[in-house]
Design a protein around this motif. Structure first.
Motif, PDB file in Angstrom:
ATOM      1  N   MET A   1      27.346 -24.697   5.962  1.00  0.00           N
ATOM      2  CA  MET A   1      26.537 -24.818   4.762  1.00  0.00           C
ATOM      3  C   MET A   1      26.228 -26.303   4.587  1.00  0.00           C
ATOM      4  O   MET A   1      27.115 -27.134   4.665  1.00  0.00           O
ATOM      5  N   PRO A   2      24.975 -26.633   4.365  1.00  0.00           N
ATOM      6  CA  PRO A   2      24.600 -28.042   4.220  1.00  0.00           C
ATOM      7  C   PRO A   2      25.285 -28.672   3.003  1.00  0.00           C
ATOM      8  O   PRO A   2      25.614 -28.000   2.024  1.00  0.00           O
ATOM      9  N   VAL A   3      25.476 -29.966   3.093  1.00  0.00           N
ATOM     10  CA  VAL A   3      26.126 -30.713   2.017  1.00  0.00           C
ATOM     11  C   VAL A   3      25.378 -30.512   0.704  1.00  0.00           C
ATOM     12  O   VAL A   3      25.993 -30.343  -0.354  1.00  0.00           O
ATOM     13  N   ARG A   6      26.337 -27.199  -0.812  1.00  0.00           N
ATOM     14  CA  ARG A   6      27.701 -27.266  -1.346  1.00  0.00           C
ATOM     15  C   ARG A   6      27.712 -28.015  -2.669  1.00  0.00           C
ATOM     16  O   ARG A   6      28.377 -27.610  -3.616  1.00  0.00           O
ATOM     17  N   ARG A   7      26.955 -29.103  -2.751  1.00  0.00           N
ATOM     18  CA  ARG A   7      26.888 -29.899  -3.981  1.00  0.00           C
ATOM     19  C   ARG A   7      26.263 -29.078  -5.104  1.00  0.00           C
ATOM     20  O   ARG A   7      26.746 -29.095  -6.239  1.00  0.00           O
ATOM     21  N   LEU A   8      25.189 -28.331  -4.800  1.00  0.00           N
ATOM     22  CA  LEU A   8      24.539 -27.501  -5.810  1.00  0.00           C
ATOM     23  C   LEU A   8      25.480 -26.422  -6.337  1.00  0.00           C
ATOM     24  O   LEU A   8      25.539 -26.174  -7.546  1.00  0.00           O
ATOM     25  N   ILE A   9      26.219 -25.781  -5.451  1.00  0.00           N
ATOM     26  CA  ILE A   9      27.161 -24.747  -5.864  1.00  0.00           C
ATOM     27  C   ILE A   9      28.270 -25.359  -6.711  1.00  0.00           C
ATOM     28  O   ILE A   9      28.617 -24.835  -7.772  1.00  0.00           O
ATOM     29  N   ARG A  10      28.823 -26.473  -6.258  1.00  0.00           N
ATOM     30  CA  ARG A  10      29.883 -27.152  -7.014  1.00  0.00           C
ATOM     31  C   ARG A  10      29.388 -27.546  -8.394  1.00  0.00           C
ATOM     32  O   ARG A  10      30.070 -27.332  -9.392  1.00  0.00           O
ATOM     33  N   ASN A  11      28.178 -28.097  -8.477  1.00  0.00           N
ATOM     34  CA  ASN A  11      27.614 -28.502  -9.767  1.00  0.00           C
ATOM     35  C   ASN A  11      27.373 -27.293 -10.668  1.00  0.00           C
ATOM     36  O   ASN A  11      27.629 -27.358 -11.872  1.00  0.00           O
TER      37      ASN A  11
END
Length: 89
Positions: A1-3, A6-11
């Motif tokens: 999964m692109p960074v 991952r950042r969007l999901i975490r946010n």
């Protein structure tokens, strides 16, 4: 999964947790109906977070499907929070 995914999901998860915490204060004295929905959404958010943790480093091929599924569940939780906010306003 692109960074970026991952950042969007975490946010998204962090934003939902923040909204959950804000609503918890309002619901404490709110209506029983809102409390019931609140409990169901809390479980759903906890499940979303548990499912995300092992997938955050998923391989590229499954990344798009994982992201789509996460967005769907996140949207359902966000909509539920909006319904609760309206019912206690």
């Amino acid at each position: 999964m692109p960074v970026s995914a991952r950042r969007l999901i975490r946010n998204m998860i962090n934003d939902l947790k923040e909204e959950r915490d804000e609503l918890a204060l309002q619901i404490h004295l709110g209506k029983q109906e809102a409390k019931s929905e609140w409990q169901a959404l809390g479980k759903k958010l906890d499940d979303l977070n548990r499912r995300y943790e092992p997938l955050k480093d998923a391989v590229e091929e499954t990344g798009e499907d994982v992201w789509d599924a996460m967005k769907l569940v996140g949207g359902e939780i966000k909509d539920g929070f909006s319904r609760i906010r309206k019912s206690i306003s």
